[in-house]
Scaffold this active site. Structure first.
Site, PDB file in Angstrom:
ATOM      1  N   GLY A  94      -3.730  10.099   5.866  1.00 34.48           N
ATOM      2  CA  GLY A  94      -4.081   8.699   5.692  1.00 34.48           C
ATOM      3  C   GLY A  94      -2.848   7.819   5.750  1.00 34.48           C
ATOM      4  N   HIS A  97       1.310   5.758   3.130  1.00 34.75           N
ATOM      5  CA  HIS A  97       2.335   6.622   2.539  1.00 34.75           C
ATOM      6  C   HIS A  97       3.678   6.476   3.242  1.00 34.75           C
ATOM      7  CE1 HIS A  97      -1.077   8.187   0.510  1.00 34.75           C
ATOM      8  NE2 HIS A  97      -1.568   8.810   1.568  1.00 34.75           N
ATOM      9  N   ASP A 153      -8.145  15.891   4.878  1.00 34.70           N
ATOM     10  CA  ASP A 153      -7.119  16.378   5.805  1.00 34.70           C
ATOM     11  C   ASP A 153      -7.378  17.830   6.177  1.00 34.70           C
ATOM     12  OD1 ASP A 153      -5.831  13.954   5.818  1.00 34.70           O
ATOM     13  OD2 ASP A 153      -4.413  14.498   4.245  1.00 34.70           O
ATOM     14  N   HIS A 262      -3.163   8.270  -4.067  1.00 34.46           N
ATOM     15  CA  HIS A 262      -4.279   7.433  -3.620  1.00 34.46           C
ATOM     16  C   HIS A 262      -4.977   6.832  -4.819  1.00 34.46           C
ATOM     17  CE1 HIS A 262      -3.837  10.970  -0.942  1.00 34.46           C
ATOM     18  NE2 HIS A 262      -3.808  10.053  -0.015  1.00 34.46           N
ATOM     19  N   ASP A 449      18.921 -22.235 -14.373  1.00 39.10           N
ATOM     20  CA  ASP A 449      18.272 -20.941 -14.571  1.00 39.10           C
ATOM     21  C   ASP A 449      18.400 -20.456 -16.010  1.00 39.10           C
ATOM     22  OD1 ASP A 449      20.913 -20.417 -14.498  1.00 39.10           O
ATOM     23  OD2 ASP A 449      20.863 -19.205 -12.668  1.00 39.10           O
ATOM     24  N   ASP A 451      20.954 -19.837 -18.026  1.00 39.64           N
ATOM     25  CA  ASP A 451      21.982 -18.915 -18.516  1.00 39.64           C
ATOM     26  C   ASP A 451      23.300 -19.603 -18.834  1.00 39.64           C
ATOM     27  OD1 ASP A 451      22.864 -19.535 -16.032  1.00 39.64           O
ATOM     28  OD2 ASP A 451      23.149 -17.475 -15.344  1.00 39.64           O
ATOM     29  N   THR A 507      28.679 -18.769 -12.117  1.00 41.07           N
ATOM     30  CA  THR A 507      29.446 -19.843 -11.512  1.00 41.07           C
ATOM     31  C   THR A 507      30.390 -20.465 -12.528  1.00 41.07           C
ATOM     32  OG1 THR A 507      27.513 -20.271 -10.174  1.00 41.07           O
ATOM     33  CG2 THR A 507      29.209 -21.941 -10.155  1.00 41.07           C
ATOM     34  N   GLY A 628      26.471 -27.919 -17.583  1.00 37.28           N
ATOM     35  CA  GLY A 628      27.886 -27.545 -17.477  1.00 37.28           C
ATOM     36  C   GLY A 628      28.782 -28.683 -17.934  1.00 37.28           C
TER      37      GLY A 628
END
Ligand SMILES: *[C@@H]1O[C@H](CO)[C@@H](O)[C@H](O)[C@H]1NC(C)=O
Length: 641
Positions: A94, A97, A153, A262, A449, A451, A507, A628
């Site tokens: 099948g 995979h 199979d 499967h 973001d 941080d 940064t 910043g």
């Protein structure tokens, strides 16, 4: 081909193996149990679900020009398959995979791969035509058909093999069942399924074929490998088949151990850590006291090949951590160090959020060289040479030691500063910045973001620690004349730049490190040449506001070489430049800090063209200064205290 019921579900689970490590706040922080709402459509990059398989199979001809594709028969094959002198090797099953099996068609690997639709066996007719295509021209040369142990199979490939034999094409069928997830008792008449270990058997068979071995010889070494093979899988969720109806995933936050490729069920659902999971999986693979399993018997010192296989949806980052866990536990609990380790994507279950572990015991000296033999197939990726493997895996964790930091042996400047005063001011500034972390994080969560606050805090704490260290060791060169109360400011600033560089990410870390390094240079260039005067007679120059202003101006210039940020771009520069300019103009730190604050406030509502905010479509930024810039103001304000 899979006869067990398919439980379809969302593929967008956000639980990660890596985060189940159980390490306290990491888990709390990252283990996101937000389940995807059940009626949200599963998204796929698919033009047309029915054409998906053929579109994917065609890519095999693009990634490997020696390969051709018969779309009607969903068969990928080597262009010169029929005329090859060596026996042919066919596999398939099948779809879903990948890279199994079309990705393994190539010289030194499969001769042809026959595909069904997703999770469904190809028809006997498709397989028969493939055998004829590669075998009819030289019927006595031999064709080995090597498949996984699934009912569909078995039936279709088996039927095709019989038909080919009836036509006089010498053909053998070899079936791999390497799964240990379902033990003998429960497996019953279903038996062991084929999993990722199948790929190793195929590789071994193919390499033997490429050496010119006969069909009998190749079958023999492939059977031997198959008998010494064990695989177990684990998944975080069921997968969704493109084009099919979506049902909620009943797995929740449990892990299914022994799940097939499967969506078929395994032997247990557990809540566990990655460590606990790997423990259970290795036990299933190796425990000799488990009478229901114990399919292979591996002892310390045996040569084994280990494969850690991505079921399709695990990030390479997580797979790497899983691999480390597997190898460390194999070593610690079983004293097994693999002779070869394959970690990657070999046999998937669509975008399955899971992995499997395969152990192959190399009972014959021929096996490792057959694994190592080159294969010209796009899906096969062991890039490490046998010579390299001869060194063996080193699990001692004797990481290469870091080079001792090079001492700052540059000549001392003749600039002179009161050590106690300077350090106290700097401490106060750093503490002011640290205290503002929460506020900075809040702003950065809105416009960035999230941080920035922690990043600045981490840097500030590292510098504080550095100050503690130099004040407690008066012999330190950077504390130079701590005894006399004087400080070599150039060394002092340069060392701080070093601390920032090694402790502060992102940064902000890079900007501060560049700036502070440049500040040290700016100070150094104001130290009158010491070469003309001997060190004993050297006149020390006291550092003044003017000295700082000149150095800061030079540092701003240096920074501009690495970032295009100008005032007005909504970055830290909006606070930095007014501070430096005002200091240079007035030599008054209080006025300079006020200018920085004004600059930072001016970023509220400013359109971003650079920096963190460009990527963020935030509503809140009209009330929110650039985080910043705000952080710099907090730092500078601390100098005034
Ligand atoms: C394949 O499964 C059957 C049952 O369906 C079982 O009898 C047989 O032993 C299995 N074969 C292998 C190679 O595992």
């Amino acid at each position: 081909m899979e006869k067990l019921p398919l439980s379809l579900s969302l593929s967008l689970s956000r639980i990660h193996f890596i985060l189940l490590l159980g390490s306290l706040n990491l888990q709390e922080h990252e283990l996101q149990l937000t389940r995807t709402p059940p009626n949200r459509p599963a998204k796929h990059f698919v033009n047309e679900p029915l054409a998906l398989v053929n579109a994917a199979l065609r890519s095999a001809t693009y990634t490997n020009p020696s390969v051709a594709f018969d779309a009607a028969q969903k068969t990928v094959f080597l262009r010169d398959a029929a005329s090859q002198p060596t026996i042919a090797l066919i596999s398939g099953g099948g779809s879903g995979h990948e890279p199994s099996f079309a990705g393994f068609v190539g010289k030194g690997f499969l001769t042809a791969a026959v595909a069904g639709s997703v999770f469904a066996s190809p028809s006997a007719e498709q397989v028969f035509r493939a055998i004829r295509r590669v075998g009819a021209e030289q019927p006595q040369r031999g064709v080995l058909v090597l498949i996984m142990n699934y009912t569909g199979d078995m039936l279709h490939f088996g039927m095709a093999v019989e038909k080919a034999r009836a036509e006089g094409i010498k053909t053998e069928l070899l079936v791999v069942g390497d799964d240990v997830g379902v033990g003998r008792k429960r497996g019953g008449r279903i038996g062991r399924r084929g999993l990722a270990g199948t790929v190793l058997v195929q590789k071994i068979a193919a390499a033997a074929a490429a050496q010119g071995q006969s069909l009998e010889q190749v079958s023999q070494i492939a059977s031997l490998a198959s008998e010494n093979l064990a695989t177990v899988g684990a998944s975080l969720s069921h997968v969704h088949v493109p084009g099919r109806e979506i049902t909620p995933d009943e797995l929740g936050d449990e892990i299914e151990i022994g799940m097939g490729i499967h969506n078929e069920e395994g032997f247990a659902r557990v809540k566990t850590t990655l460590k606990g999971l790997v423990e259970t999986m290795l036990k299933q693979l190796l425990d000799q006291s488990d009478s229901d399993r114990a399919y292979i018997n591996v002892k310390s010192g045996d040569e084994v090949v280990v494969m850690v296989n991505n079921l399709g949806g695990i990030s390479p980052l997580e797979l790497g951590a899983i691999t480390t866990e597997v190898i460390d536990q194999l070593d610690a609990s079983y004293q097994i160090k693999p002779a070869r380790l394959l970690s990657g994507t070999y046999m998937t279950s669509l975008n399955g959020l899971g992995f499997s572990i395969t152990i192959l015991k190399a009972t014959d000296k021929a096996i490792l060289p057959l694994i190592d033999a080159p294969a010209d197939a796009a899906g096969w990726s062991p890039a490490v040479s046998p010579e390299n493997w001869a060194r063996g895996i080193d699990t001692t964790k004797s990481e290469i030691k870091e080079d001792a930091p090079t001492a700052d042996d540059s000549a001392p400047s003749n600039l002179d500063l009161d050590a106690a005063f300077t350090t106290a001011k700097l401490r106060s500034a750093l503490k002011s910045l640290i205290a503002a972390e929460h506020e900075i994080t809040k702003f950065d969560t809105i416009v960035g973001d999230g941080d920035c606050g922690l990043c600045l805090k981490t840097g500030a704490e590292a510098v504080l620690k550095h100050l503690d260290a130099i004040s407690s060791s008066s012999s330190s060169s950077s504390a130079a004349a701590a005894a006399g109360g004087d400080l070599d400011i150039v060394h002092f600033v340069r060392n701080i730049a070093q601390v920032i560089e090694s402790n502060m990410d992102g940064t902000s870390g890079a900007l501060y490190a560049i700036f502070v390094n440049a500040l040290a240079s700016g100070l150094q260039s104001q130290s009158s040449s010491s070469s003309s005067s001997s060190s004993s007679s050297q006149q020390k120059t006291a550092v003044t506001a003017k000295t700082w202003a000149t150095a800061l101006q030079a540092a701003v210039k240096s920074l501009a070489r690495y970032t295009p940020a100008q005032p007005g771009d909504r970055t830290v520069v909006d606070a930095l430049v007014p501070f430096v300019d005002t200091l240079a103009e007035t030599l008054d730190v209080g006025k300079a800090v006020a200018a920085a604050r004004k600059g930072s406030d001016s970023t509220k509502g400013m359109e971003a063209s650079l920096g963190r905010s460009v990527y963020v479509n935030a509503e809140g930024w009209s009330e929110c200064p650039d985080p910043g810039a705000h952080g710099l103001v907090k730092l500078l304000e601390g100098f005034l205290v």
